[in-house]
Scaffold this motif. Structure first.
Motif, short mmCIF file in Angstrom:
data_model
loop_
_atom_site.label_atom_id
_atom_site.label_comp_id
_atom_site.label_asym_id
_atom_site.label_seq_id
_atom_site.Cartn_x
_atom_site.Cartn_y
_atom_site.Cartn_z
N UNK A 1 14.49 -17.20 49.40
CA UNK A 1 15.37 -16.23 50.08
C UNK A 1 14.59 -15.02 50.57
N UNK A 2 13.66 -14.54 49.72
CA UNK A 2 12.92 -13.32 50.07
C UNK A 2 11.87 -13.58 51.15
N UNK A 3 11.37 -14.79 51.24
CA UNK A 3 10.35 -15.11 52.25
C UNK A 3 10.94 -15.68 53.52
N UNK B 1 3.82 -9.73 48.39
CA UNK B 1 4.97 -10.00 49.26
C UNK B 1 5.63 -8.69 49.66
N UNK B 2 6.32 -8.76 50.79
CA UNK B 2 7.12 -7.63 51.27
C UNK B 2 8.57 -8.10 51.30
N UNK B 3 9.37 -7.60 50.38
CA UNK B 3 10.75 -8.04 50.29
C UNK B 3 11.56 -7.40 51.41
N UNK B 4 12.33 -8.19 52.15
CA UNK B 4 13.16 -7.58 53.20
C UNK B 4 14.36 -6.82 52.64
N UNK B 5 14.85 -7.24 51.48
CA UNK B 5 16.00 -6.59 50.85
C UNK B 5 15.69 -6.39 49.38
N UNK B 6 16.53 -5.61 48.72
CA UNK B 6 16.37 -5.39 47.30
C UNK B 6 16.92 -6.53 46.48
N UNK B 7 16.57 -6.55 45.19
CA UNK B 7 16.96 -7.60 44.27
C UNK B 7 17.59 -6.96 43.04
N UNK B 8 18.71 -7.51 42.60
CA UNK B 8 19.40 -7.00 41.43
C UNK B 8 19.84 -8.15 40.55
#
Length: 633
Positions: free
Chosen positions: A80-82, A119-126
């Motif tokens: 999802x993050x990539x 990596x550069x995450x496009x969005x945050x993760x919770x």
């Protein structure tokens, strides 16, 4: 998913001129994982900006292989993050609650860790209330924000991590750390808050929290946390870290079995450093102190006290119940191992600086008096380092009255610099008398640690300075001694007067002489007017009254000897004589009116001589104390 792929190839047949064709069948295993229902819902929720709630998943660690239909694989989160499942993720990010995150479903080939390096995450993760089976490794990674609240994880390593927002590790449980640390954030940069409220970090092979060179643009919170480790360099390591806001460690329990509890040398805190409200640190360190704060810079307040009544909100604790986790108790610091000087070093504030210092006495020692002793003693004998400590003020929680006890009994060696800094702070706050008393104790401590303290002249001079002039800081004591000498001299003269040891000397009058000739006569010419202008005036002779018949060839002054009734000195004359004897540089000429009898060798005369010497002694001490010559020495 297995698919078959048929490949047909032409091969010449050496036995046939036309050749023959041979068909080969090959089976290829596709690497694309099959998504379970929960993972499909996760992808859909991430694209819609919703939170995936998996309340049916139990967070207790199951036995055996987890059910693939009830878990989320780390590869799916990484996909999802990539952008593997599309780049249309909602700005609200990936949010999951009550899930279990696993690696490979094959128990024979477990994944070593979830790696998100560079990596550069496009969005945050919770992830909230989740069980994460494998460690998370995210070196050189950048992300908008990361929340791991109420999660269980083996360890979390993210060196040089860049988080634009906040990093929340609240109520994080990590009990399977390694020698690098349970939470490792070397050189990380957090754009907002880093919070580990009520976190439980236990690491039997290394530090619990290792964040050397960490930068936090706002606050770093370690409130009511529980940290245990076995590391020589510290359970919490914040060496050369920089926190622009407040650093909260109130209510936190830190225990290290082989080193310091908190190692924060070179830490810079723009706000307050709070180690209050039940903060407890226990260590077994023979080199560093239990709380090692050498060269720490705190912009506002360094607090070891009971804390404030308003504690603020604590994560996952109902309003009004924060005091159950943050009790109004001063910090307690212990070191169960002795250093090379056979002392327990508990606190190192060498070269630290702060604006407001709140350091109550019970933080370092608790004084008690056993039944067989008359004086209170500290048990155990803990040591502190405060050389170079700079502070602008002392609050009421940090009463300075116990500081001389600390500086005398709780330091490895004597140093005058802490006394001078404390005296300067007291003078700046208007407590000049307290500053003078502290400096007197400084001189006593200096003499106690001097090599020549048992040499008789040195001992007598020190005792005289301390008793009579307060080492130059209380010259009024010498003035009081001078007054007492005057009173003693006056009393001695009064007693001498009753014993007829002093008298009023004869009065000597200059100018009166006796002549051997006859009675002198004085001729005065008086002019009387007559009718004739040329008449001559007739002289008139006046004889003085007859004088004494005593004659002398040489003129001498007359002497008047008083009788016995007027031989006694008056009260004013006795007081003036006492002032002449006891007060140097003062002369009222009282000896012309009242003095000891000539040749008197009684104890009154000898006592007056001794009192005169005492008067000169106290006067000298007073002048030396007022001018500051003794303080310079």
């Amino acid at each position: 998913m297995n698919t078959s792929q048929t490949i047909t190839a032409q091969h010449p047949d050496p036995m046939s001129k036309q050749g023959s064709s041979t068909t080969h069948t090959r089976y290829v295993a596709m690497t694309e994982p099959v998504l379970n229902d929960l993972e499909v819902k996760l992808i859909s929720a991430a694209k819609q900006g919703l939170e995936l709630d998996c309340r049916a998943v139990k967070l207790t660690k199951p036995n055996g292989t987890p059910d693939p239909s009830r878990v989320i694989r780390g590869d799916v989160v990484q996909g999802l993050l990539t952008g593997k499942y599309g780049a249309d993720l909602h700005p609200h990010g990936i949010r999951v609650r009550y899930a279990r995150v696993v690696g490979s479903c094959n128990p024979k080939k477990p994944d070593p860790a979830f790696e998100y390096n560079s990596l550069v995450f496009p969005v945050g993760v919770k992830f909230s209330d989740c069980w994460i089976d494998h460690p998370i490794v995210a070196h050189d990674t950048r992300m908008p924000w990361l929340h791991l609240d109420n999660c269980r994880i083996p360890y979390f390593h993210a060196d040089r991590l860049r988080v634009d927002g906040s990093l929340y590790l609240r109520c994080l449980v990590s009990e399977d750390g390694n020698d690098l640390g349970a939470v490792r954030l070397l050189g990380a940069h957090i754009g907002r808050n880093l919070e580990l409220d009520r976190a439980k970090l236990h690491n039997a092979a290394g530090p619990a929290f290792h964040a050397e060179g960490l930068q936090v643009d706002r606050a770093l919170r370690f409130r009511a946390a529980d940290l245990k480790s076995k590391c020589d360099t510290g359970a919490i390591q914040l060496v050369n870290a920089h926190v622009r806001g407040d650093l909260w460690l109130d209510g936190t329990h830190v225990d290290n079995e082989s080193g310091p509890a908190l190692n924060a040398e070179g830490l810079h805190v723009g706000g307050s450093l709070l180690l209050c409200s039940g903060f407890t640190a226990t260590a077994k360190s023979n080199e560093l102190a239990t709380v090692h704060l050498m060269s720490v810079s705190v912009g506002s307040r360094l607090d070891f006290s009971e804390g404030r009544d308003c504690t603020g909100h604590l994560w996952d604790v109902p309003r009004g119940q924060e005091r159950a986790y943050l009790p109004p108790i001063a910090a307690k610091i212990e070191n169960q191992k002795k250093n090379e000087h056979r002392n327990h070093l508990v606190l190192d504030l060498g070269c630290a600086s702060t604006n407001d210092l709140r350091l109550p006495m019970q933080t370092v020692c608790t004084r008690s008096r056993p039944p067989w002793r008359l004086r209170k003693r500290c048990q155990p004998k803990s040591k502190i380092i405060v050389v170079g400590l700079k502070y602008a003020m002392l609050s009421r929680e940090s009463d300075h009255t116990h500081w001389p006890h600390w500086l005398r009994d709780h330091t490895d060696r004597f140093d005058a610099e802490p006394y001078q800094n404390l005296a300067k702070t007291l003078r700046d706050s208007g407590r000049t008398g307290d500053a003078r008393r502290l400096l007197i104790k400084l001189e006593n401590a200096r003499f106690k640690h001097s090599r020549a303290r048992w040499w008789p002249p040195t001992f007598v001079w020190h005792l005289a300075k301390w008793c009579f002039v307060g080492h130059g800081y209380r010259p009024g004591k010498a003035l009081l001694g001078l007054l007492l000498v005057f009173i003693a001299t006056w009393w001695l003269l009064v007693q001498a007067q009753h014993s007829d040891a002093i008298y009023r000397p004869a009065t000597r009058v200059e100018g009166l002489t006796n002549t051997p000739s006859s009675t002198p006569t004085t001729t005065i010419t008086v002019s009387t007017p007559t009718a004739a202008a040329s008449a001559t005036p007739a002289p008139v002779t006046i004889s003085p009254p007859p004088t004494s018949t005593a004659t002398s060839s040489n003129p001498s002054p007359a002497t008047t000897t008083p009788n016995s009734a007027t031989d006694q000195c008056g009260g004013t004359e006795v007081a003036r004589l006492a002032a002449d004897i006891s007060l140097p540089l003062i002369n009222t000429n009282a000896r012309l009116r009242c003095d000891f009898r000539p040749g008197d060798a009684s104890w009154y005369a000898r006592g007056s001589l001794g009192l005169q010497v005492l008067g000169w002694f106290f006067a000298t001490l007073f002048i030396v104390g007022v001018t500051g010559v003794m303080r310079k020495d």
